[in-house]
Design a protein around this motif. Structure first.
Motif, short mmCIF file in Angstrom:
data_model
loop_
_atom_site.label_atom_id
_atom_site.label_comp_id
_atom_site.label_asym_id
_atom_site.label_seq_id
_atom_site.Cartn_x
_atom_site.Cartn_y
_atom_site.Cartn_z
N PRO A 1 0.81 -1.22 0.00
CA PRO A 1 0.00 0.00 0.00
C PRO A 1 0.85 1.27 0.00
CG PRO A 1 -0.84 -1.54 1.63
CD PRO A 1 0.44 -2.13 1.10
N ALA A 2 2.07 1.19 0.52
CA ALA A 2 2.93 2.37 0.57
C ALA A 2 3.31 2.86 -0.83
CB ALA A 2 4.20 2.06 1.37
N ASN A 3 3.15 2.00 -1.83
CA ASN A 3 3.48 2.42 -3.19
C ASN A 3 2.27 2.95 -3.96
OD1 ASN A 3 6.21 1.72 -2.96
ND2 ASN A 3 5.74 -0.43 -3.39
N LEU A 4 1.15 3.07 -3.25
CA LEU A 4 -0.10 3.38 -3.94
C LEU A 4 -0.04 4.66 -4.78
CD1 LEU A 4 -3.02 2.65 -4.50
CD2 LEU A 4 -3.68 3.87 -2.42
N LEU A 5 0.44 5.77 -4.18
CA LEU A 5 0.41 7.03 -4.92
C LEU A 5 1.30 6.97 -6.16
CD1 LEU A 5 0.26 9.96 -2.34
CD2 LEU A 5 -1.53 8.48 -3.21
N HIS B 1 0.04 7.45 -9.99
CA HIS B 1 0.66 8.41 -10.91
C HIS B 1 0.98 7.74 -12.25
CE1 HIS B 1 1.34 12.27 -8.98
NE2 HIS B 1 1.78 11.71 -7.88
N SER C 1 -10.82 6.05 -2.22
CA SER C 1 -10.76 7.09 -1.20
C SER C 1 -9.47 7.90 -1.34
CB SER C 1 -10.84 6.44 0.18
OG SER C 1 -10.39 7.32 1.18
N SER C 2 -8.35 7.22 -1.49
CA SER C 2 -7.07 7.94 -1.65
C SER C 2 -7.05 8.71 -2.96
CB SER C 2 -5.90 6.95 -1.61
OG SER C 2 -5.71 6.49 -0.30
N THR D 1 -9.37 9.95 -4.79
CA THR D 1 -10.23 11.13 -4.89
C THR D 1 -9.76 12.27 -4.01
OG1 THR D 1 -11.67 10.10 -3.23
CG2 THR D 1 -12.35 9.90 -5.53
N PHE D 2 -8.81 12.00 -3.12
CA PHE D 2 -8.35 13.04 -2.21
C PHE D 2 -7.39 14.01 -2.89
CE2 PHE D 2 -5.40 14.65 1.04
CZ PHE D 2 -6.30 15.21 1.93
N TYR D 3 -6.62 13.51 -3.83
CA TYR D 3 -5.51 14.30 -4.38
C TYR D 3 -5.90 14.96 -5.70
CZ TYR D 3 -2.85 11.82 -0.85
OH TYR D 3 -2.40 11.33 0.35
N SER D 4 -5.58 16.24 -5.81
CA SER D 4 -6.08 16.99 -6.96
C SER D 4 -5.40 16.61 -8.27
CB SER D 4 -5.93 18.50 -6.71
OG SER D 4 -4.57 18.85 -6.67
N MET D 5 -4.25 15.94 -8.20
CA MET D 5 -3.60 15.57 -9.46
C MET D 5 -4.23 14.32 -10.10
SD MET D 5 0.42 16.40 -8.67
CE MET D 5 1.07 16.36 -10.33
N PHE D 6 -5.07 13.62 -9.34
CA PHE D 6 -5.72 12.44 -9.90
C PHE D 6 -7.13 12.79 -10.35
CE2 PHE D 6 -2.97 10.16 -6.63
CZ PHE D 6 -1.96 9.90 -7.55
#
Lengths: 521, 159
Positions: B18-22, B26, B58-59, B61-66
């Protein structure tokens, strides 16, 4: 391979990129090729040279000659005359030291020492310029972990991310439970701030060394650099530096064949201002929404994956190697008693030369604006400034003589914050600027806690109606009340700090807000 | 969206953690033709890293770059930070809205551009600024804006 006799340093930053530096670099390499000079003259990309308003600049070393406003059409002449003929091209020569404001005065560069001087993609150049000397000291002189913490504590270094917490103390408060982590906060999202980007792009090995030293001090073996997703070049350069350092045995298991092990990974942010808050950043590294955690416990006790974690800003960590190498007394010869060292400031807005400078802590705001940024543009009148970014405070003319350090600014109810200085000329509308700031906070409030989620919306709604001419007589007091509630009840510094721009704007420029209220007949 | 094979290739670069999710999100988004994260891709990523799909969504949708909705070929992100605002970013946004015929967050009918705003691009020395994809543009004026859009369009036509 022969050793190059000369180097041409090309500053690659946003200003020069827009002025076409890449085309000029191509023309330069072609011209060197044509004249068979590729072995003896090396073209080096470097960071900011600290010279503004001169377009593309070439520095030729060791001659120490600067050519400014260079275009592709000038390249042949520079190569033919200067490099082959040994004659100066006087029409292009610039003498920044003779033009106050252009060179931004006499800066005191500690963290930006190598920026604009070395090729940030070359480990060899970094080492030649002194990188990893502090690490070598630790190894050779067998400086213990406790001694490193002691040196940093005695130096008086305080966190450059904004809060100014003593770095050595933060390290010593890290719990004794393994594994531990070092997290470098490079999620530079504060509007009007790009100092960390220049360090990441200009001297990445400095940051790596700072993180190794921090890791050694607290006995952590793993580090993360959390870089905001918008910083493409920073991520690329940092990754190259990490790969090179690992290859050279400066990162990884048993660094330089000692018992010290430390390795670094980059984590890329994805566009969330709140992730600059340390616990939100930790959540984000774990792959979750960037929701701040309740504090305490602090990351030093319960941080990344529940383990003890030190979170330090880029500029803070970049200060560590010279402190360890050159000593406490040297560091304290800069800055003030309670805020030793230097600070990188970003001077923006209505000044003649916007940009980045590094000066001693405690330098007067007036000096920074007049001597380093060329004063208010077009000879205009200074109205005020927003200090510290969106989560910062407005000051008016009466604050011009404030000394820019953590403690002196507090007397003006202002903060050093990120080091951003947004200078405003007489004609600026403060209500409109505050409107922009409130829109920013409404957008960036993460929505986790109600005071911030509702408060940022309420403040923007009030400002909207004030600007539309539909304000109520009680609105100004209401804004302060909302901001005070947010300060008292929000979970994290995002919601807590909205009060700074709101109250400072209303205090220093109240008449502009009153003028928006409907006239009572 | 990224083809199934393409997605597998991206996932396999990373440990299923999960730590590699972002970082994974990307890469997946970057490989996608419409610059977005499709529901299918998000489910596949969730399965790979061992999280419920709801956590991954959930993750994301939180970040504006996605973006979970398909976007245009090029993403325009105009900076609306105070330093940019101070030197005219607001009127540039109006011009973009008018020229492109879309509001913030929308995509032009030909699918060429999606218009977005950014809280701060971190290039305040050349305010007002914007990014189109990975390319940075600063010291913007009304005239330059038109030139840049024209250049991006004609580069597309030529390719």
């Amino acid at each position: 391979m022969t050793v190059p006799e000369r180097k041409i340093l090309l500053a690659i930053n946003e200003e020069t990129q827009l002025a076409g530096v890449r085309d000029i670099e191509r023309a330069l390499r072609d011209a060197l090729q044509t004249r068979g000079l590729t072995e003896t003259v090396q073209v080096v990309d470097t960071g900011d040279l600290g010279i503004a308003g001169s377009g593309v600049i070439l520095r030729i070393q060791p001659d120490n000659v600067l050519y400014g406003n260079v275009t592709s059409a000038d390249v042949d002449e520079i190569v033919g005359e200067h490099l082959v003929g040994g004659r100066l091209v006087e029409r292009l020569q610039i003498h920044p030291e003779a033009e106050p404001g252009v060179y931004r005065g006499a800066q005191t560069r500690i963290v930006l020492w190598n920026c604009g001087v070395i090729d940030p993609e070359s480990l060899e150049e970094a080492i030649a310029a002194g990188a990893y000397e502090a690490l070598a000291d630790v190894v050779e002189k067998r400086i213990s972990r406790e001694e490193v913490i002691d040196i940093v504590t005695r130096s008086g270094l305080r966190g450059r991310g904004g809060a100014g917490f003593p770095t050595g103390r933060k390290w010593s408060l890290t719990a004794q439970r393994k594994p531990k982590y070092i997290v470098c906060n490079a999620d530079e999202g504060e509007p009007g701030t790009f100092k960390d980007r220049l360090i990441l792009e200009g001297d990445p090995h400095r940051l790596i060394e700072g993180m190794i030293l921090a890791g050694y001090a607290v006995d952590a073996e793993r580090g993360y650099i959390y870089i905001r997703g918008e910083y493409g070049l920073s991520i690329k350069r940092m990754q190259k530096a990490i790969d090179d350092a690992r290859e050279a045995g400066l990162l990884g298991d048993r660094i330089l064949e000692t018992d010290i092990s430390f390795d670094i990974e980059i984590r890329k942010g994805a566009g969330a201002y709140v992730c600059g808050e340390e616990t939100a950043l930790i959540e984000s590294i774990e792959g979750k929404r960037g929701y701040p955690r309740r504090k305490p416990p602090y990351p030093g006790g319960v941080g990344l994956w529940g383990q003890p974690t030190v979170v330090n800003n880029v500029e803070t960590l970049a200060n560590v190697p010279p402190i360890v190498h050159l000593g406490v007394e040297w560091f304290q010869s800069y800055g003030t008693d309670t805020c030793p060292g230097t600070k990188v400031f970003i001077v923006l807005g209505h000044v003649e030369y916007p940009g980045l400078i590094e000066v001693s802590m405690g330098t007067r705001l007036r000096t920074i604006i007049d001597e380093f940024a060329g004063g208010v543009r077009n000879g205009g009148r200074f109205k005020g400034a927003l200090l510290g970014g969106a989560a910062g405070a407005f000051i008016d003319e009466s604050g011009l003589d404030v000394e820019m350090d953590f403690d002196s600014l507090r007397e003006y109810a202002a903060v050093l914050g990120s080091g951003s200085i947004l200078v405003l000329e007489e004609e600026t509308s403060i209500p409109e600027l505050l409107h922009g700031i409130l829109r920013f906070f409404r957008h960036e409030s993460c929505g986790q806690c109600a005071p911030c989620r509702a408060g940022t919306r309420a403040l923007l709604a009030i400002m909207d109606r004030l600007l539309a001419g539909n304000g109520l007589a009680t609105d100004l007091d209401l804004m302060i009340e909302v901001a005070e509630t947010m300060e008292a009840r929000s979970l994290c510094p995002l919601g807590q700090s909205v009060i700074l721009p709101v109250t400072s704007a209303l205090r220093a420029f109240r008449s502009e807000f009153e003028a928006l209220l409907p006239v009572v007949v | 969206m990224a083809s199934v094979m393409g997605l597998q290739a991206i996932l396999e670069v990373y440990e299923p953690d999960p730590a590699n999710l972002l970082d994974i999100l990307h890469d997946v988004q970057e490989a996608d033709e419409r610059n977005h994260l499709s529901r299918e891709a998000l489910s596949d990523v969730a399965e790979y890293v061992g999280l419920p799909a709801s956590s991954v969504i959930s993750s994301a949708t939180f970040y504006s770059m996605f973006s979970l909705v398909p976007r245009g070929k090029h993403i325009i992100r105009i900076c609306e930070s105070p330093p940019c605002q101070l030197v005219g970013a607001e009127s540039l946004l109006d011009i973009l809205v008018e020229t492109l015929g879309v509001d913030v967050g929308e995509t032009t009918q030909d699918g060429a551009f999606t218009l977005e705003t950014s809280s701060c691009l971190g290039v305040c020395g050349v305010a007002p600024a914007m990014m189109i994809d990975e390319e940075l543009y600063g010291n913007l004026t009304k005239e330059r804006l038109a030139e840049i859009l024209e250049a991006v369009r004609s580069a597309d036509d030529g390719s």
